[in-house]
Design an enzyme around this catalytic site. Structure first.
Site, PDB file in Angstrom:
ATOM      1  N   TRP A 141      11.491   8.282  -8.000  1.00 37.68           N
ATOM      2  CA  TRP A 141      11.192   8.915  -6.726  1.00 37.68           C
ATOM      3  C   TRP A 141      12.437   8.721  -5.870  1.00 37.68           C
ATOM      4  O   TRP A 141      12.893   7.590  -5.701  1.00 37.68           O
ATOM      5  CB  TRP A 141       9.989   8.203  -6.100  1.00 37.68           C
ATOM      6  N   ASP A 223       5.842  -0.656  -7.465  1.00 28.76           N
ATOM      7  CA  ASP A 223       5.454   0.407  -6.548  1.00 28.76           C
ATOM      8  C   ASP A 223       4.217   1.058  -7.144  1.00 28.76           C
ATOM      9  O   ASP A 223       4.271   1.652  -8.221  1.00 28.76           O
ATOM     10  CB  ASP A 223       6.597   1.424  -6.419  1.00 28.76           C
ATOM     11  N   LYS A 259      -2.467   8.833  -1.913  1.00 29.13           N
ATOM     12  CA  LYS A 259      -2.920   9.760  -2.961  1.00 29.13           C
ATOM     13  C   LYS A 259      -4.358   9.467  -3.365  1.00 29.13           C
ATOM     14  O   LYS A 259      -5.180  10.372  -3.439  1.00 29.13           O
ATOM     15  CB  LYS A 259      -2.032   9.638  -4.199  1.00 29.13           C
TER      16      LYS A 259
HETATM   17  C1  LIG Z   1       6.592   6.598  -6.459  1.00 25.72           C
HETATM   18  C2  LIG Z   1       6.169   6.708  -5.038  1.00 25.72           C
HETATM   19  N1  LIG Z   1       6.212   5.616  -4.266  1.00 25.72           N
HETATM   20  C3  LIG Z   1       5.839   5.639  -2.987  1.00 25.72           C
HETATM   21  C4  LIG Z   1       5.399   6.798  -2.397  1.00 25.72           C
HETATM   22  C5  LIG Z   1       5.084   6.740  -0.935  1.00 25.72           C
HETATM   23  O1  LIG Z   1       3.828   7.055  -0.568  1.00 25.72           O
HETATM   24  P1  LIG Z   1       3.396   7.065   0.958  1.00 25.72           P
HETATM   25  O2  LIG Z   1       3.198   8.494   1.295  1.00 25.72           O
HETATM   26  O3  LIG Z   1       2.150   6.270   0.979  1.00 25.72           O
HETATM   27  O4  LIG Z   1       4.465   6.453   1.772  1.00 25.72           O
HETATM   28  C6  LIG Z   1       5.341   7.971  -3.144  1.00 25.72           C
HETATM   29  C7  LIG Z   1       4.921   9.225  -2.522  1.00 25.72           C
HETATM   30  O5  LIG Z   1       5.219  10.307  -2.948  1.00 25.72           O
HETATM   31  C8  LIG Z   1       5.730   7.918  -4.500  1.00 25.72           C
HETATM   32  O6  LIG Z   1       5.710   9.007  -5.269  1.00 25.72           O
END
Ligand SMILES: Cc1ncc(COP(=O)(O)O)c(C=O)c1O
Ligand SMILES: *[C@@H]1O[C@H](CO)[C@@H](O)[C@H](O)[C@H]1NC(C)=O
Ligand SMILES: *[C@@H]1O[C@H](CO)[C@@H](O)[C@H](O)[C@H]1NC(C)=O
Ligand SMILES: *[C@@H]1O[C@H](CO)[C@@H](O)[C@H](O)[C@H]1NC(C)=O
Length: 413
Positions: A141, A223, A259
């Site tokens: 990401w 994560d 999500k």
């Molecule tokens: C791998 C990963 N980590 C963290 C996040 C962050 O999510 P949040 O929207 O809760 O900050 C995402 C969101 O797309 C993600 O894909």
């Protein structure tokens, strides 16, 4: 000269790719356009979904006269920080019983990563660790890189993860990087449903990874943004994190509820800290409090209340699990159908990876020219990496998407 703006030297920053893609999609007038970009759940009608359990709890909150809008404690809503179901580590984690696990309510998974990164840069391996290498998977990401560098880490590096040739995990490359990096390096690990590849290590492979990380004193920063989306089962998706904790490893885990609760814009996240013992945890949390205080001072309540009320009631908890399964099952169905359609079209290449991969995303293997063709010629929007959000597929557009992939693969090399 004197009426020049104080901002005249500010450079224009590049737009964030995934938001830019959505903007381009919104501006597109083509009637059958498809957005496979942004990482959010969509129903088979292509609509965002407020989870029924969330709607129910929101009504409870509105009618609960005991609630108010006073500041929360700096580290967050107490019921959220220690909710009874303890979904990352499980109900019966010895580490929780030993009082060496703590949570910090953060603004989304991103906020949890950010607080963890800020803490590590200040206090990990001595102090002011701008030089400690932080390893992120290749690919990952894209925000991982930026979150750690903006926290002051000067050396964010990729570790081997994806084998493009075999469209699967490059375990030997991953293990080699774990063996050859400096001791005490920090590794960001995707707890499940790896973004963007949809490819996770198996349990046996996680055990090998944990063994090297322990032996070489590497720090695991998990994560967990898609718990429930990988298998449809919360415990199964938390297996790697639980295994690391059971091996006595000290670590962080950034948990996002964006999500799996569909609470994207409420910004609900939790940073789990697993320390050697209660005394270490206490000092870490005291410093976390200082970092939070200078960042957002104290977190918002609505999303955390929704999550805490749901997790703390056995009935609501089980309803939530059903909602998560509804989302995970729709993704599985779209995977199976997309693969079947590509196979029946005779699209060159193998498409087993579509059903082998898990979570919200599929890494199609389309190259950047083919992606460009999809966007420009077919009005199907996907990330340049070839990543597609499986939830963007619906029974209405799946034929069109499959035909577009077929056309892209057969027209563009
Ligand atoms: C791998 C990963 N980590 C963290 C996040 C962050 O999510 P949040 O929207 O809760 O900050 C995402 C969101 O797309 C993600 O894909
Ligand atoms: C936040 O993390 C702590 C520590 O792991 C945990 O006890 C708590 O249950 C988590 N909160 C939620 C809502 O999962
Ligand atoms: C931390 O390290 C950076 C870069 O090495 C340096 O510029 C800064 O002054 C240091 N800060 C403290 C508080 O030591
Ligand atoms: C950890 O700290 C020691 C002592 O300051 C230093 O020599 C070593 O390079 C550091 N390791 C990492 C990975 O930053």
């Amino acid at each position: 000269k004197e009426d020049m703006s104080v901002f005249c030297d500010v450079q224009q920053a590049a737009p964030v790719a995934v938001f830019k893609l959505t903007q381009d999609f919104n501006n597109d007038q083509f009637p059958n356009k498809v957005n496979l970009g942004v990482g959010a759940y969509r129903t088979d009608e292509g609509k965002p979904w407020v989870l029924p359990v969330v709607k129910k709890v929101e009504k409870l909150i509105v009618h609960d006269d005991r609630l108010n809008h006073e500041y929360l404690p700096i580290l967050g809503l107490p019921e959220f920080r220690s909710s009874s179901s303890k979904i990352v580590l499980g109900d019966d984690s010895p580490a929780i019983r030993e009082d060496r696990v703590g949570g910090v309510q953060c603004l989304g998974g991103t906020g949890a990563l950010k607080m963890g990164a800020e803490f590590l840069r200040r206090f990990y391996n001595g102090s002011n660790n701008t030089k400690t290498p932080v390893y992120v998977s290749a690919p990952t990401w894209e925000n991982h890189n930026a979150v750690f560098s903006s926290a002051g880490f000067e050396d964010v590096r990729p570790y081997k993860y994806w084998d493009a040739e075999k469209r699967g995990l490059d375990l030997s490359g991953f293990l080699r990087d774990l063996e050859s990096c400096p001791e005490r390096s920090i590794f960001v690990l995707h707890a499940c449903a790896h973004n963007p590849t949809g490819t996770d290590p198996s349990q046996e492979q996680w055990k090998q990874i944990a063994e090297v990380m322990m032996r070489r004193k590497l720090f695991a920063f998990f994560d967990s943004a898609y718990q429930g989306f990988a298998s449809g089962n919360l415990d199964k998706d938390a297996w790697a994190v639980c295994y690391f904790v059971s091996m006595g490893i000290e670590m962080f885990c950034a948990q996002s509820f964006s999500k799996n609760f569909g609470l994207y814009n409420e910004r609900v996240g939790n940073l789990t800290i697993v320390a050697r013992d209660a005394d270490n945890l206490k000092r870490v949390l005291s410093q976390m409090e200082k970092i939070v205080r200078t960042t957002w001072s104290n977190p918002p309540s609505q999303g955390a209340r929704i999550v805490a009320i749901t997790l703390n009631s056995p009935e609501l908890f089980s309803e939530w699990k059903d909602n998560v399964k509804t989302m995970a099952d729709r993704v599985l169905l779209m995977r199976a159908q997309l693969k079947a359609k590509l196979q029946s079209l005779g699209t060159p290449g193998t498409w087993d990876h579509i059903t082998d991969q898990i979570g919200m995303f599929s890494f199609t293997g389309l190259n950047s020219k083919q992606v460009e063709y999809m966007v420009k010629e077919k009005h199907v929007y996907l990330m340049a990496s070839g990543r597609i959000n499986m939830c963007g597929l619906t029974s209405k557009n799946i034929d069109y998407v499959a035909e577009s992939i077929h056309e892209a693969v057969t027209t563009v090399q």
